[in-house]
Design an enzyme around this catalytic site. Structure first.
Site, PDB file in Angstrom:
ATOM      1  N   GLU A 171       0.791  -1.233   0.000  1.00  0.00           N
ATOM      2  CA  GLU A 171       0.000   0.000   0.000  1.00  0.00           C
ATOM      3  C   GLU A 171       0.825   1.286   0.000  1.00  0.00           C
ATOM      4  OE1 GLU A 171      -2.875  -0.253   3.178  1.00  0.00           O
ATOM      5  OE2 GLU A 171      -3.886  -1.959   2.271  1.00  0.00           O
ATOM      6  N   GLU A 358      -5.318  -8.681   0.623  1.00  0.00           N
ATOM      7  CA  GLU A 358      -6.005  -8.373   1.883  1.00  0.00           C
ATOM      8  C   GLU A 358      -7.469  -8.121   1.583  1.00  0.00           C
ATOM      9  OE1 GLU A 358      -4.501  -5.190   4.393  1.00  0.00           O
ATOM     10  OE2 GLU A 358      -2.429  -5.811   4.002  1.00  0.00           O
TER      11      GLU A 358
END
Ligand code: FCB
Length: 453
Positions: A171, A358
């Protein structure tokens, strides 16, 4: 059956059903065996930065309990596991001399997984920059990209015989925006120019690591993980479409475009800040967009936006996302956002394999006599896994799903208040108690293998 036979048949036979964690969120043992401090140690120990001033000093004590944790994983039938390594265990100063005890720790950890037949996917950077590198400019400094490459190259050489799935960064959006623009994550800065530089150097470090990886022979596959958020326009009006364009760039194109198109999206300067003249050097975009083997997608939520000239602080974009169903993070739930997202990536960006690295939800779980009946999480997971099948039906090359998270853990600025695990953590005793969702996931995986065999 959790799902119909025909449902399981939509997935490839070797689909990876896993769970995910990250080093700082679970390991603890922050001063043990020569580990150097990271920016999250500093940040979490700075008053006012995390809820109840909580930190990862002990966390799930996974550093000392990984054998037991992997036994639990195995007993749940989960044979894929995404973890991250702490850069400052390997290089306490970020570069220079490596730390043999830190290296030995990940040797033991990886071997412990393999002994149990669990396949590791290793993320090299899940936000815990060595503090020593922050002191010399952190991600604002171009040098950090090269130090990351050296760390990555060391990891590939050291563990590449056993680890076949590598993720450079988790991320970059959070490193850039939460860390350098909004100040909500380490290093806690609020400066648009710094955010622009940090984002670029993170991407550059990714590309440099990919180049290092390609120079080796004992290795498997490499990718990067982005957090993406499906953005819908409130209507077809020009104003709402314009708002969608802006919000979609802010959430998605901002990193997808440089990685897959080799250029920054047009609105990047306006959304973050114009790049300083010497930030983007001549070869950088080519390095950043080097071919990768898969893209990791983290998906939690979605948004609906409308154009509104009165919304001055957000560039005329008003968030009108319905909040009829939210998780304990107050994140609106929409499973179709995941199938739409996966299809959009395949359509607009790349045909390389995708992995959901995720997905999951926090709920205010309650343990009643050793049972955690988390029906809300099961419902969330069920619908998002159904969304995977929709994407597969539409032809998306999807290879895996790593549920966030294996166990409750340190949820960054929210401390221990948010529980994402399918295993409950009693932080006072460090007891692990599988929630109903863990047994549900176990059954799903078991049925999947029965149908596929
Ligand atoms: C993601 C992070 C992960 C966890 C989940 C809830 O943004 O990668 O570490 O905090 O959110």
């Amino acid at each position: 059956m959790e799902f119909e036979t025909t449902f399981y048949q939509k997935f490839p036979k070797d689909f990876r059903w896993g769970t995910a964690t990250a080093a700082y969120q679970i390991e603890g043992a922050v001063s043990e065996d020569g580990r150097g401090p990271s920016i999250w140690d500093t940040f979490s120990h700075t008053p006012g930065k995390t809820l109840h001033a909580e930190n990862g000093d002990v966390a799930c004590d996974h550093y000392h309990r990984f054998d037991q944790d992997f036994d639990l994983l195995l007993s749940l039938g989960i044979t894929d596991y995404r973890l991250s390594t702490a850069w400052s265990r390997i290089y306490p100063q970020g570069h220079g001399r490596s730390n043999p005890q830190g290296v030995a720790f990940y040797d033991r950890l990886i071997d412990a997984l393999l002994e149990r037949g669990i396949t590791p996917a290793v993320t090299l950077y899940h936000w815990d920059l060595p503090e020593a590198l922050e002191a010399s400019g952190g991600w604002r400094s171009r040098d950090t990209a090269f130090y990351f490459r050296d760390y990555a190259a060391f990891m590939f050489q050291k563990y590449g015989d056993r680890v076949k799935l590598w993720i450079t960064h988790n991320e970059p959006w959070c490193t850039t925006f939460l860390g350098h623009l909004m100040g909500e994550h380490a290093p806690g800065l609020r400066d648009a120019k710094m955010a622009r530089a940090a984002g670029h150097h993170v991407l550059l470090s990714h590309g440099l690591a990919v180049d290092a990886f390609r120079g080796l022979s004992n290795v498997g596959e490499i990718g990067i993980t982005l957090n993406l958020n499906t953005v819908y326009a409130n209507s077809d009006s020009d104003a709402d479409q314009g708002a969608q364009d802006w919000a979609d760039t802010m959430s998605n194109r901002i990193f997808l475009d440089p990685l897959f198109k080799g250029q920054y999206a047009a609105l990047t300067d306006a959304i973050v800040a114009p790049a300083d003249p010497d930030l983007i050097r001549s070869d950088d975009m080519a390095v950043i967009s080097r071919p990768i083997d898969f893209l990791g997608v983290n998906y939690y939520s979605y948004s609906v936006v409308a154009g509104d000239p009165a919304a001055i602080t957000t560039a005329g974009v008003r968030d009108v996302t319905p909040h009829d169903e939210v998780t304990d993070m107050n994140w609106p739930v929409k499973a179709a956002g995941l199938s739409d997202l996966l299809q959009r990536i395949a359509r607009d960006y790349t045909s390389i394999p995708l992995m959901v690295t995720e997905n999951g939800a926090a709920y205010a779980d309650r343990k009643i006599e050793d049972r955690v009946a988390d029906a809300d999480r099961v419902s969330y997971l069920r619908r998002h896994i159904e969304a995977l099948a929709v994407a597969l039906d539409a032809g998306v090359d999807l290879r895996g799903y790593y549920l966030w998270s294996f166990m409750d853990n340190f949820e960054w600025a929210f401390g221990y208040s948010k529980r994402f695990g399918i295993v409950y953590l009693d932080y006072e005793t460090q007891r692990r108690i599988p929630k109903d969702s863990a047994y549900w996931y176990r059954n799903l995986i078991r049925e999947f293998h029965q149908v596929q065999s």
